[in-house]
Design a protein around this motif. Structure first.
Motif, PDB file in Angstrom:
ATOM      1  N   LYS A   1      41.762  12.429   2.121  1.00 19.50           N
ATOM      2  CA  LYS A   1      42.166  11.030   2.007  1.00 19.50           C
ATOM      3  C   LYS A   1      42.040  10.270   3.328  1.00 19.50           C
ATOM      4  O   LYS A   1      42.061   9.051   3.333  1.00 19.50           O
ATOM      5  N   TYR A   2      41.865  10.975   4.424  1.00 22.35           N
ATOM      6  CA  TYR A   2      41.709  10.324   5.720  1.00 22.35           C
ATOM      7  C   TYR A   2      40.253  10.124   6.126  1.00 22.35           C
ATOM      8  O   TYR A   2      39.965   9.526   7.158  1.00 22.35           O
ATOM      9  N   LEU A   3      39.329  10.622   5.308  1.00 24.34           N
ATOM     10  CA  LEU A   3      37.904  10.494   5.619  1.00 24.34           C
ATOM     11  C   LEU A   3      37.360   9.181   5.067  1.00 24.34           C
ATOM     12  O   LEU A   3      37.538   8.887   3.888  1.00 24.34           O
ATOM     13  N   PRO A   4      36.687   8.398   5.907  1.00 24.61           N
ATOM     14  CA  PRO A   4      36.092   7.164   5.386  1.00 24.61           C
ATOM     15  C   PRO A   4      34.868   7.483   4.521  1.00 24.61           C
ATOM     16  O   PRO A   4      34.145   8.440   4.766  1.00 24.61           O
ATOM     17  N   ASN A   5      34.670   6.710   3.484  1.00 27.84           N
ATOM     18  CA  ASN A   5      33.491   6.819   2.627  1.00 27.84           C
ATOM     19  C   ASN A   5      33.341   8.173   1.940  1.00 27.84           C
ATOM     20  O   ASN A   5      32.238   8.612   1.667  1.00 27.84           O
ATOM     21  N   TYR A   6      34.421   8.841   1.659  1.00 31.24           N
ATOM     22  CA  TYR A   6      34.326  10.137   0.977  1.00 31.24           C
ATOM     23  C   TYR A   6      34.746   9.934  -0.461  1.00 31.24           C
ATOM     24  O   TYR A   6      35.806   9.397  -0.761  1.00 31.24           O
ATOM     25  N   SER A   7      33.892  10.355  -1.365  1.00 30.03           N
ATOM     26  CA  SER A   7      34.244  10.323  -2.781  1.00 30.03           C
ATOM     27  C   SER A   7      33.739  11.588  -3.441  1.00 30.03           C
ATOM     28  O   SER A   7      32.736  12.166  -3.041  1.00 30.03           O
ATOM     29  N   TYR A   8      34.428  12.052  -4.444  1.00 29.97           N
ATOM     30  CA  TYR A   8      34.011  13.241  -5.172  1.00 29.97           C
ATOM     31  C   TYR A   8      34.241  13.108  -6.619  1.00 29.97           C
ATOM     32  O   TYR A   8      34.642  12.150  -7.159  1.00 29.97           O
TER      33      TYR A   8
END
Length: 51
Positions: free
Chosen positions: A44-51
């Motif tokens: 949740k702290y990573l920018p632009n991360y989606s799964y």
């Protein structure tokens, strides 16, 4: 001689991984799944991360 081969192969593997992640934008080794499994809270702290 063996160490030279090891170094050459290691560099080729690193280059292939780097190219797949940066140029092809793919994760054929599944690093994202391993990260999700072992570091789920950090996602949740990573920018632009989606799964």
């Amino acid at each position: 001689m063996e160490e030279l081969f090891n170094d050459a192969i290691s560099q080729q593997v690193k280059s292939a991984i780097d190219k797949s992640q940066k140029e092809l934008k793919t994760d054929y080794l599944g690093f994202d799944k391993a990260f999700q499994k072992y570091h789920a809270e950090a996602i949740k702290y990573l920018p632009n991360y989606s799964y």
